[in-house]
Design an enzyme around this catalytic site. Structure first.
Site, short mmCIF file in Angstrom:
data_model
loop_
_atom_site.label_atom_id
_atom_site.label_comp_id
_atom_site.label_asym_id
_atom_site.label_seq_id
_atom_site.Cartn_x
_atom_site.Cartn_y
_atom_site.Cartn_z
N GLY A 1 45.40 31.73 41.75
CA GLY A 1 45.36 32.02 43.17
C GLY A 1 44.52 31.00 43.92
O GLY A 1 44.46 29.82 43.57
N SER A 2 43.84 31.47 44.94
CA SER A 2 43.15 30.56 45.85
C SER A 2 41.96 29.84 45.24
O SER A 2 41.44 28.89 45.83
CB SER A 2 42.70 31.32 47.10
OG SER A 2 43.83 31.73 47.86
N THR A 3 41.48 30.28 44.06
CA THR A 3 40.40 29.52 43.42
C THR A 3 40.87 28.11 43.08
O THR A 3 40.05 27.18 43.01
CB THR A 3 39.88 30.22 42.15
OG1 THR A 3 40.94 30.36 41.21
CG2 THR A 3 39.30 31.58 42.48
#
Length: 488
Positions: free
Chosen positions: A218-220
């Site tokens: 995801g956004s990591t």
């Protein structure tokens, strides 16, 4: 010598020669295979004829050996806080073999390693019971406890690393199992083993999620994309506006890449885009860089290759055969991008360590029964994913995420914390509950002693209440605080 006697002599000589060849073949060529043959009970009996050495954390053993009433196996393995430490130790079972450190360092722990020849010989002359050596880990007991208790009944994992050295400080996975429950060789051992298999327990408690399970990050993963943009000159700095339209239509499609809510993402700077987690900004940046430059940076962070710490960790993956729109999705940690918690801890540690990625490891040294050091692991640089200048830019951006953005819950008084939240969609048509991620590092006046990655697979929270900042960040905060408090 008459002819019949000569024939008998020749035939007897050939038989003796064949016997010698066969004996040498078994002793020298096949010995290793026979020693490791699961059906060779003598090897297993010998392995448990004496107390095993211990696996050590903070100077104290987290394993032990107990005398049994079994006529074949004199000792069996015991564990202290077994479920908490299972992702580190693995198991040593009389019936089912060994895994992880118990397997990799079995020769040291049993005392059978060639490097312990002197100790074995000495015990023969002194009539003392043979003992195994010890495996001294890099783990931090307080950090491990914070990780394990933070996960609690949630399904997920935590990996924590010392950015300066690569030492693994915590490695937790839940649900877990007690390796002592099947350490013996009886009916209860078999029952415990069967109950832990995935067929019997769909939660698969024996899966080491910190090392062996890959998830969409995801956004990591936007931290990797930001690093690629800086390294390849697509963005000049954290506070320069990006050419990012809203909506952003993915290349070759009529499909917009949506953001999670009404966010200030149009032409946002990298700093703001990371603070509020703009899919449109990082998707476009990844597509503009192209798959080759994105792949190059991902590989420098450790993607697309297995890691050995020395336990094998599954390879995290940035896809190689993708078009422009798929590159956009992959660059925000979706599509076919997948990562282990260890991998994402490595990403955070490289940023914290001014762009230098150290090889992760969790065995500090191997020690003989007489306390002589047999071998010691020295820190080793793995790669340089980004320059010091760009790493410090990324630090300032990640610190803004915790100060002003989605990671505020990870703030620690009098400590600088950098982080990135992530909520990774998965399942057919993204119908499953998303994974909650948080990666971070803590920085004190003495540098950055810890970088952490946390993933929570599922929880009792409803879908709309699942977020990296809400579920994963508090766990990361507890782990970082445990390490910092231990340094004080």
């Amino acid at each position: 010598m008459n002819k019949p006697l000569r024939r008998v002599a020749i035939f007897s000589g050939l038989l003796i020669l064949a016997l010698l060849i066969r004996t040498n073949w078994v002793q020298f060529i096949q010995s290793t295979d026979l020693d490791s043959d699961a059906n060779n009970k003598r090897v297993r009996i010998e392995r448990y004829a004496a107390p095993r050495g211990n696996i050590i954390v903070d100077g104290k053993p987290i394993t032990g050996s107990a005398v049994t009433d079994d006529t074949s196996f004199k000792y069996k393995r015991t564990y202290i806080d077994g479920p908490m430490w299972a992702p580190v130790t693995g198991f040593a079972s009389q019936a089912f073999g060994a895994t992880q450190l118990e397997s990799i360092d079995d020769g040291i722990l049993t005392g059978n390693d060639d490097r312990l020849f002197f100790d074995r010989t000495l015990s023969m002359f002194t009539s003392k019971e043979k003992k195994g050596g010890d495996v001294v880990t890099t783990l931090d007991g307080a950090a491990q406890k914070a990780a394990y208790e933070g996960l609690g009944k949630k399904k997920g994992a935590v990996a924590a690393i010392d950015p300066k050295t690569g030492k693994i400080l915590a490695l937790a996975s839940t649900p877990s199992y007690d390796p002592g429950s099947f350490a013996g060789n009886n009916e209860s051992t078999t029952k415990a083993w069967v109950g832990l298999q995935k067929d019997a327990d769909p939660d698969d408690p024996m899966l080491n999620r910190a090392l062996r399970q890959t998830y969409p990050p995801g956004s990591t993963f936007k931290v990797v994309t930001a690093a690629a943009g800086l390294e390849h000159g697509k963005v000049s700095g954290p506070d320069a506006p990006t050419d990012s339209p809203l909506p952003y239509i993915m290349p070759g499609t009529t499909t917009p890449l949506p953001n999670e809510g009404n966010l200030p993402c149009e032409n946002a700077t990298l700093r703001v885009a990371l603070e509020v987690s703009c899919n449109s900004v990082f998707g476009k940046l990844g597509a503009d860089l192209g798959k080759d430059q994105m792949l190059e940076t991902a590989k420098k962070f450790g993607f697309n290759v297995e890691q050995f710490v020395p336990v094998r960790a599954a390879a995290s993956e940035f896809p190689t055969d993708i078009n422009a729109s798929e590159t956009a999705l992959s660059s925000i940690g979706q599509f076919d991008t997948r990562a282990t918690p260890l991998q994402m801890a490595m990403v955070a540690s490289a940023v914290a360590n001014d762009g230098k990625l150290m090889k992760p490891y969790m065995v500090d040294k191997l020690v003989a029964p007489n306390l002589d050091v047999i071998s010691k692991t020295e820190p080793e640089e793995l790669s340089r994913p980004l320059t010091q200048e760009h790493a410090q830019m990324l630090q300032s951006m990640m610190e803004s995420v915790v100060k002003d953005g989605t990671g505020k819950i990870a703030q620690i008084p009098d400590v600088t914390v950098g982080g990135k939240t992530g909520t990774a969609q998965h399942g057919e048509n993204n119908e499953e509950n998303p994974y909650a991620w948080f990666i971070s590092y803590a920085k004190t006046a003495n540098g950055s002693p810890v970088a952490v990655a946390v993933v929570v697979e599922d929880s009792d929270a409803t879908r709309e209440n699942i977020s990296g900042g809400g579920l994963a960040a508090p766990i990361a905060k507890a782990v970082m605080k445990a390490v910092i408090d231990g340094k004080g």
